[in-house]
Design a protein around this motif. Structure first.
Motif, PDB file in Angstrom:
ATOM      1  N   THR A 324     -30.214   9.495 -15.824  1.00 53.02           N
ATOM      2  CA  THR A 324     -30.888  10.170 -16.938  1.00 53.02           C
ATOM      3  C   THR A 324     -31.926   9.300 -17.648  1.00 53.02           C
ATOM      4  O   THR A 324     -33.043   9.770 -17.894  1.00 53.02           O
ATOM      5  N   LEU A 325     -31.599   8.049 -17.986  1.00 59.51           N
ATOM      6  CA  LEU A 325     -32.504   7.253 -18.814  1.00 59.51           C
ATOM      7  C   LEU A 325     -33.855   7.055 -18.151  1.00 59.51           C
ATOM      8  O   LEU A 325     -34.910   7.376 -18.734  1.00 59.51           O
ATOM      9  N   ALA A 326     -33.846   6.483 -16.942  1.00 66.50           N
ATOM     10  CA  ALA A 326     -35.120   6.231 -16.257  1.00 66.50           C
ATOM     11  C   ALA A 326     -35.825   7.527 -15.852  1.00 66.50           C
ATOM     12  O   ALA A 326     -37.044   7.649 -16.055  1.00 66.50           O
ATOM     13  N   PRO A 327     -35.122   8.524 -15.280  1.00 59.93           N
ATOM     14  CA  PRO A 327     -35.832   9.761 -14.930  1.00 59.93           C
ATOM     15  C   PRO A 327     -36.460  10.471 -16.129  1.00 59.93           C
ATOM     16  O   PRO A 327     -37.578  10.987 -16.035  1.00 59.93           O
ATOM     17  N   ALA A 328     -35.748  10.497 -17.275  1.00 59.18           N
ATOM     18  CA  ALA A 328     -36.304  11.161 -18.459  1.00 59.18           C
ATOM     19  C   ALA A 328     -37.547  10.428 -18.955  1.00 59.18           C
ATOM     20  O   ALA A 328     -38.565  11.055 -19.305  1.00 59.18           O
ATOM     21  N   ALA A 329     -37.482   9.106 -19.000  1.00 58.04           N
ATOM     22  CA  ALA A 329     -38.650   8.334 -19.428  1.00 58.04           C
ATOM     23  C   ALA A 329     -39.791   8.472 -18.431  1.00 58.04           C
ATOM     24  O   ALA A 329     -40.973   8.545 -18.821  1.00 58.04           O
ATOM     25  N   LEU A 330     -39.458   8.531 -17.147  1.00 56.63           N
ATOM     26  CA  LEU A 330     -40.492   8.681 -16.123  1.00 56.63           C
ATOM     27  C   LEU A 330     -41.176  10.038 -16.237  1.00 56.63           C
ATOM     28  O   LEU A 330     -42.409  10.142 -16.096  1.00 56.63           O
ATOM     29  N   ALA A 351     -32.781  19.161 -16.554  1.00 54.44           N
ATOM     30  CA  ALA A 351     -32.223  20.308 -17.278  1.00 54.44           C
ATOM     31  C   ALA A 351     -31.084  20.947 -16.503  1.00 54.44           C
ATOM     32  O   ALA A 351     -30.062  21.333 -17.080  1.00 54.44           O
ATOM     33  N   ALA A 352     -31.239  21.040 -15.184  1.00 52.18           N
ATOM     34  CA  ALA A 352     -30.200  21.657 -14.358  1.00 52.18           C
ATOM     35  C   ALA A 352     -28.911  20.839 -14.354  1.00 52.18           C
ATOM     36  O   ALA A 352     -27.822  21.382 -14.159  1.00 52.18           O
ATOM     37  N   ALA A 353     -29.039  19.529 -14.584  1.00 51.84           N
ATOM     38  CA  ALA A 353     -27.866  18.648 -14.538  1.00 51.84           C
ATOM     39  C   ALA A 353     -27.175  18.510 -15.886  1.00 51.84           C
ATOM     40  O   ALA A 353     -26.124  17.874 -15.977  1.00 51.84           O
ATOM     41  N   ASP A 354     -27.741  19.102 -16.939  1.00 55.73           N
ATOM     42  CA  ASP A 354     -27.184  18.918 -18.294  1.00 55.73           C
ATOM     43  C   ASP A 354     -27.145  20.270 -18.987  1.00 55.73           C
ATOM     44  O   ASP A 354     -28.176  20.845 -19.332  1.00 55.73           O
ATOM     45  N   ALA A 355     -25.932  20.765 -19.222  1.00 54.32           N
ATOM     46  CA  ALA A 355     -25.781  22.073 -19.858  1.00 54.32           C
ATOM     47  C   ALA A 355     -25.814  21.991 -21.376  1.00 54.32           C
ATOM     48  O   ALA A 355     -25.700  23.017 -22.052  1.00 54.32           O
ATOM     49  N   GLY A 356     -25.965  20.786 -21.928  1.00 53.13           N
ATOM     50  CA  GLY A 356     -25.908  20.603 -23.371  1.00 53.13           C
ATOM     51  C   GLY A 356     -27.269  20.650 -24.025  1.00 53.13           C
ATOM     52  O   GLY A 356     -28.271  21.142 -23.464  1.00 53.13           O
ATOM     53  N   PHE A 362     -34.868  19.209 -22.109  1.00 54.76           N
ATOM     54  CA  PHE A 362     -35.592  19.020 -20.844  1.00 54.76           C
ATOM     55  C   PHE A 362     -36.206  20.333 -20.370  1.00 54.76           C
ATOM     56  O   PHE A 362     -37.299  20.353 -19.799  1.00 54.76           O
ATOM     57  N   GLU A 363     -35.495  21.424 -20.604  1.00 54.35           N
ATOM     58  CA  GLU A 363     -36.016  22.730 -20.184  1.00 54.35           C
ATOM     59  C   GLU A 363     -37.308  23.057 -20.923  1.00 54.35           C
ATOM     60  O   GLU A 363     -38.290  23.532 -20.322  1.00 54.35           O
TER      61      GLU A 363
END
Length: 394
Positions: A324-330, A351-356, A362-363
């Motif tokens: 999550t950390l690196a992909p979100a920042a990327l 977004a697909a990996a996090d239902a919260g 992310f969506e």
């Protein structure tokens, strides 16, 4: 029993324990079918530890604790009757590798030791650690804390012209999950004694710093890490973990002072090239300064490091850095440099990996990236005047 034309080597697990009733039963259960013998050396338990060990069929011994982990470990080695030893702690579990391949490796006369795949804490990747070795009177543990058998094992390997190989046996360490503050008062005097005896022990300086932080003595922690830094710079050869004081100081100065020490980072990188955590530190520095292209390069290297077998062998990395950390920042970097399709794809996957709540964020960002992608000028067409908000609401 034989393997080919060689006798089947025997393997014992050697443990030292004290008040481990919370962990021990699951540890011993995980050893069933993996080892031929279990040696448990108790150093003064007052709970059900000894009962659990005996009920599991372990051979139980007692050793008077004298503030020396190596002495207790060596007592466990002395009680073993096997060809090989796996040293393991009660808060660790065997999670894989109980197969014929392990036995073939143990029977290989070229090997004096074997690594296992070791997970130091829940939420971290595995790295390689030499936990399996031939039982030999010249291989003993040294050090009152952070005891190690490796100098003796490497010396034996050189003398007998044997090697240390790699097994797929995997261990998961649970001891650092949750609150570990109860360990700080115990560890502090042991670490101080170890460093009086051997002020060059880099790992103990690193651990002392974190212990002092846990005790609320932050200024003393920084001083300990700087002593570790001096020890690292004065170390001959390439002892394991020379970069640890650098990493602690880099984190400390960034978190407490907002300062990134480029020279210290470069020194750490020379000691641990490819370390994903170092790349993340520098990427954070670039992100704070809104240097998107520079941050993007480091973030892409982090995600590439997950597939690098050499890096995975050497270092454990927090899994959320990759997940999550690196992909979100990327994804944010892709957005800011105009690579909207790549940003959209990453946001959608996150977004697909996090239902919260973070997944909903992310969506929304993915939707904004899609708007920018559709509005971006195409080859041969004029620039669009349509705008869109950035992922940060700017």
């Amino acid at each position: 029993m034989t393997i080919g034309d060689r006798p089947r080597p025997s393997l014992a697990a050697a443990l030292i324990v004290r008040d481990e009733e919370r962990f021990l039963d699951d540890c011993l259960a995980s050893l069933q079918g993996v080892v031929d013998d279990i040696v448990v050396v108790d150093t003064g338990s007052r709970d059900r530890t000894c009962e659990i060990a005996e009920a599991a069929g372990a051979r139980l011994f007692h050793f008077a604790w004298r503030d020396d982990f190596a002495a207790a470990r060596n007592a466990a080695l002395d009680a073993c009757r096997s060809d090989w030893v796996l040293y393991i702690d009660a808060d660790e579990r065997v999670v894989g590798g109980a197969d014929a391949e392990l036995r073939r490796l143990l029977a290989d006369p070229r090997r004096v030791g074997l690594t296992v795949r070791f997970r130091p804490a829940t939420g971290y990747t595995f790295y390689r650690e030499p936990r399996l070795f031939r039982l030999h009177p010249d291989v003993r543990f040294r050090g009152a804390i952070h005891e190690s058998h490796l100098p003796d094992l490497y010396r034996l390997a050189r003398r007998e012209r044997r090697t240390i190989g790699h097994s797929e046996l995997a261990l998961h360490h649970l001891g650092y999950d949750g609150d570990v503050s109860h360990k700080h008062p115990r560890n502090l005097p042991l670490l101080e004694a170890r460093l009086r005896e051997d002020p060059s022990h880099i790992y103990s300086w690193w651990h002392l710093g974190h212990t002092l932080v846990g005790l609320g003595r932050t200024d003393e922690a920084e001083a300990a890490w700087r002593r570790g830094l001096a020890a690292s710079r004065g170390a001959a050869g390439a002892p394991t973990g020379r970069f640890l004081p650098h990493l602690a100081l880099l984190n400390h100065t960034m978190d407490h002072r907002g300062v990134f020490d480029e020279d210290l980072w470069q020194e750490a990188w020379r000691l641990a090239p490819g370390l994903p955590t170092l790349l993340w530190l520098r990427a954070r520095h670039h992100l704070a300064a809104r240097r998107w292209t520079e941050a993007l390069e480091d973030l892409e290297r982090i995600l590439g490091a997950r597939r690098d077998e050499e890096i995975a062998r050497q270092f454990a990395t927090e899994e959320r850095l990759f997940e999550t950390l690196a992909p979100a920042a990327l994804a944010d970097c892709y957005f800011h440099v105009g690579r909207y399709a790549e940003a959209e794809g990453l946001y959608r996957r996150l977004a697909a990996a996090d239902a919260g709540e973070r997944g909903r964020e992310f969506e929304v960002k993915g939707h904004l990236a899609a708007i920018r992608r559709r509005a971006a000028p195409r080859p041969g067409r004029g620039a669009s005047t349509r705008g869109g908000a950035s992922p940060d609401g700017e």
